[in-house]
Enzyme design. Structure first.
Site, mmCIF file in Angstrom:
data_model
loop_
_atom_site.group_PDB
_atom_site.id
_atom_site.type_symbol
_atom_site.label_atom_id
_atom_site.label_comp_id
_atom_site.label_asym_id
_atom_site.label_seq_id
_atom_site.Cartn_x
_atom_site.Cartn_y
_atom_site.Cartn_z
ATOM 1 N N ASP A 189 0.853 -1.190 0.000
ATOM 2 C CA ASP A 189 0.000 0.000 0.000
ATOM 3 C C ASP A 189 0.886 1.236 0.000
ATOM 4 O O ASP A 189 2.113 1.106 -0.055
ATOM 5 C CB ASP A 189 -0.959 -0.017 1.212
ATOM 6 C CG ASP A 189 -2.316 0.583 0.869
ATOM 7 O OD1 ASP A 189 -2.343 1.746 0.433
ATOM 8 O OD2 ASP A 189 -3.335 -0.105 1.017
ATOM 9 N N HIS A 260 -2.969 3.102 -4.728
ATOM 10 C CA HIS A 260 -2.296 2.721 -3.469
ATOM 11 C C HIS A 260 -0.875 2.226 -3.751
ATOM 12 O O HIS A 260 -0.432 1.208 -3.219
ATOM 13 C CB HIS A 260 -3.096 1.631 -2.739
ATOM 14 C CG HIS A 260 -4.350 2.146 -2.100
ATOM 15 N ND1 HIS A 260 -4.343 2.986 -1.009
ATOM 16 C CD2 HIS A 260 -5.663 1.952 -2.399
ATOM 17 C CE1 HIS A 260 -5.588 3.284 -0.651
ATOM 18 N NE2 HIS A 260 -6.413 2.669 -1.487
ATOM 19 N N GLU A 339 -9.837 2.537 -5.225
ATOM 20 C CA GLU A 339 -9.432 3.914 -4.931
ATOM 21 C C GLU A 339 -8.247 4.384 -5.776
ATOM 22 O O GLU A 339 -7.210 4.751 -5.232
ATOM 23 C CB GLU A 339 -9.095 4.042 -3.439
ATOM 24 C CG GLU A 339 -10.285 3.717 -2.555
ATOM 25 C CD GLU A 339 -9.987 3.806 -1.064
ATOM 26 O OE1 GLU A 339 -10.877 4.249 -0.322
ATOM 27 O OE2 GLU A 339 -8.888 3.432 -0.626
HETATM 28 C C1 TNX Z 1 -10.784 1.845 2.258
HETATM 29 S S1 TNX Z 1 -11.533 -0.995 1.539
HETATM 30 C C2 TNX Z 1 -9.687 1.170 1.753
HETATM 31 C C3 TNX Z 1 -8.476 1.043 2.558
HETATM 32 C C4 TNX Z 1 -8.603 1.769 3.873
HETATM 33 C C5 TNX Z 1 -9.975 1.528 4.444
HETATM 34 C C6 TNX Z 1 -10.206 2.101 5.809
HETATM 35 C C7 TNX Z 1 -10.539 -0.610 0.451
HETATM 36 C C8 TNX Z 1 -10.560 -1.460 -0.705
HETATM 37 N N1 TNX Z 1 -9.733 0.473 0.579
HETATM 38 O O1 TNX Z 1 -7.357 1.476 1.828
HETATM 39 O O2 TNX Z 1 -7.624 1.320 4.743
HETATM 40 O O3 TNX Z 1 -10.925 2.078 3.573
HETATM 41 O O4 TNX Z 1 -11.415 1.624 6.368
#
Ligand code: TNX
Length: 544
Positions: A189, A260, A339
């Site tokens: 990440d 990420h 994301e």
């Molecule tokens: C979303 S769930 C994210 C993570 C974060 C999390 C915190 C997901 C696929 N991505 O990168 O740590 O929320 O709750």
């Protein structure tokens, strides 16, 4: 006479009180009179081949936790006074069905397959008293049992905070105890790359460490200024994968792309659309140390510097995945996909040209192109991809399995498109959420009580029967932005994981919160006995 009558009336209550407190609730359980006593003279007898994993687990557990050393014997006459492991064909559609029979004379565990026998052992372990030997009485019962879902998972983020191999093994034991079978290891990440890749040593040398971490909840009150990091060597990874396989648990590695990706980009800046630009961090957050060039992130959230969809990147990722495949024998590789901001792709001339050249609609099309290319590569190697539900954007890769985290919408859509789905919706399955209205340490927020976890039904009612078959199961996620040590990991997962295990294992009709609640007290005693840290929030939320 009157006394006898009241005793008779009381009998069902007394008998009920003796009902063993198992989690997850088995399919069928008949409580009998009497008990079997395990002592040092008891042997574990294997009547089928390939049951060594179960025998070893039971022997080691009894020795470590209860201080009784038993001998394991392959084949031979079972005789009285022993624990016998065997197979009995039940032809159930999922691996893991078993029968456990405890009488005054013997304990008999018969699995439909190796997994089944292992789960029978887990049930036997739950029947043991919370004390050391030399003698352990196991109540006489006859149990038949089988799992409801094929995929029963727990996730752990080791990027935001790093946990040593010794604890990863413990975490795997927690998964085994609750008859779950998947460990989703979130290895990369923005805040740290945690898996050694021989071809790219800078991934861990540079990408494995950050120069500081924000203090407290985002955006934080300053930066702790402490260099933080760590990674797993390939030898350690192999050790973990074997440890899990010995417990019938598959490790699902996650290598995040195209978002990420800050840690990888810090190690190899050419992976970015703009290798010359320094890493940006949100202005509200405090930064420690040098801020020139590409850096591993020190705060949480989503960052715009993502992988550039260039040939350099694809070659790099394919080489990384080649090593990953060697380490993880499971069918699935998780490639993230969540994301991924499109800002850099929008302002990159290369990306805009690629969109035109490939006839893609926009940057979402480009994300889809990225994931499809990686999928094709992995499919050729005999593997399947899993991605977070953003991989639906711009069109799903043909064979992808979707993890639905932004609610259930993505999962429903994917199932309708005849893709396999694992449910991990935030409101129920995010164990990084608060479970107590007054937590005494910082969490990411949300409010997900054990009652809420227990109420979760992985098959959405929007789906018809045929579509429902695409729901493989569910998983709880533990993101560790605010989880710095192993005691807090345990606090966040216990007791919520017990509720999850019943959601995943027990038949829907078997599930009952009032009944589960009665068994929870015993589960807390088990945690005490096993010296596990757990949340006591349940006692504050009982009457809500
Ligand atoms: C979303 S769930 C994210 C993570 C974060 C999390 C915190 C997901 C696929 N991505 O990168 O740590 O929320 O709750």
């Amino acid at each position: 006479m009157k006394q006898l009558l009241s005793l008779l009336l009381l009998l069902p209550v007394l008998l009920k009180a003796q009902q063993p407190m198992l989690i997850p609730q088995p399919e069928q359980m008949e409580v009998r009179q009497g008990s079997f006593t395990i002592s040092k003279n008891t042997k574990i007898i294997l009547q089928g081949s390939g049951l060594e994993k179960s025998a070893r687990f039971l022997r080691d557990y009894l020795e470590k936790i209860h201080g009784i050393s038993l001998q394991v014997k392959q084949g031979g006459n079972a005789g009285k006074g022993n624990i016998v492991l065997n197979y009995e064909k039940q032809e159930y559609r999922l691996p893991g069905a078993y029968r456990l029979d405890v009488s005054n004379d013997a304990i008999y565990i018969a699995g439909d397959n190796g997994e089944g026998c292992f789960y029978g052992v887990q049930t036997l372990i739950q029947l043991l008293p919370f004390r050391k030997g030399p003698q352990l009485a196991v109540p006489a019962v006859a149990i038949t049992d089988k799992p409801r879902f094929a995929y029963r998972g727990m996730h752990l983020d080791v990027s935001r905070h790093f946990f040593p191999v010794s604890f990863i093994k413990k975490y795997i034991d927690f998964i085994a105890m609750y008859k779950m079978n998947s460990f989703h290891w979130h290895l990369t990440d923005d805040q740290g790359w945690r898996i050694e890749i021989k071809k790219y040593p800078r991934l861990t040398q540079v990408g494995g460490y950050r120069n500081g971490t924000i203090i407290g909840r985002y955006p934080g009150k300053g930066n702790d200024g402490i260099r933080y990091g760590g990674y797993y060597t390939q030898e350690e990874i192999k050790e973990v994968v074997k440890y899990a396989a010995d417990r019938y648990i598959t490790v699902l590695p996650e290598i995040e792309m195209p978002g990420h990706a800050s840690a990888a980009i810090a190690a190899y800046p050419q992976l970015s659309c703009f290798p010359e630009e320094a890493t940006r961090h949100p202005s509200q957050t405090a930064w420690n140390g040098d801020s020139t060039g590409k850096k591993v992130q020190q705060s949480w959230g989503v960052f715009p510097d993502v992988f550039a969809p260039t040939e350099y990147t694809f070659e790099f990722l394919q080489n990384v995945l080649d090593e990953v495949i060697q380490l993880f024998p499971g069918k699935y590789i998780h490639i993230g996909g969540d994301e991924c901001p499109k800002d850099n792709w929008k302002r990159s001339a290369f990306c805009q040209q690629l969109i035109k050249e490939k006839g893609l609609k926009d940057e979402h099309g480009l994300q889809s192109y990225f994931i499809r290319r990686i999928e094709q590569y992995l499919n050729k190697k005999g593997r399947q991809i899993i991605g977070w539900d953003e991989i639906l954007e711009g069109g799903l890769a043909p064979n992808a399995t979707v993890m639905s985290w932004r609610g259930e919408k993505g999962g429903i859509e994917a199932a309708r498109q005849q893709h396999q789905v694992i449910m991990t919706p935030g409101g129920w399955m995010y164990f990084d959420h608060t479970q107590d209205k007054n937590e005494d340490s910082v969490t990411i927020g949300g409010y997900t009580t054990i009652q809420k976890v227990y109420s979760y039904e992985p098959v959405p009612k929007e789906l018809n029967e045929a579509e429902s078959n695409y729901i493989l199961g569910a998983q709880a996620n533990l993101w560790t932005e605010y989880i710095k040590n192993t005691a807090k990991v345990e606090y966040m997962i216990f007791p919520r994981m017990s509720a999850l295990s019943e959601v995943l294992w027990s038949r829907k009709e078997k599930r009952s919160w009032p009944d589960f609640e009665k068994r929870l007290g015993n589960e807390f005693s088990r945690y005490d006995w096993l010296k596990r840290n757990y949340s006591k929030a349940f006692f504050n939320t009982v009457n809500q």
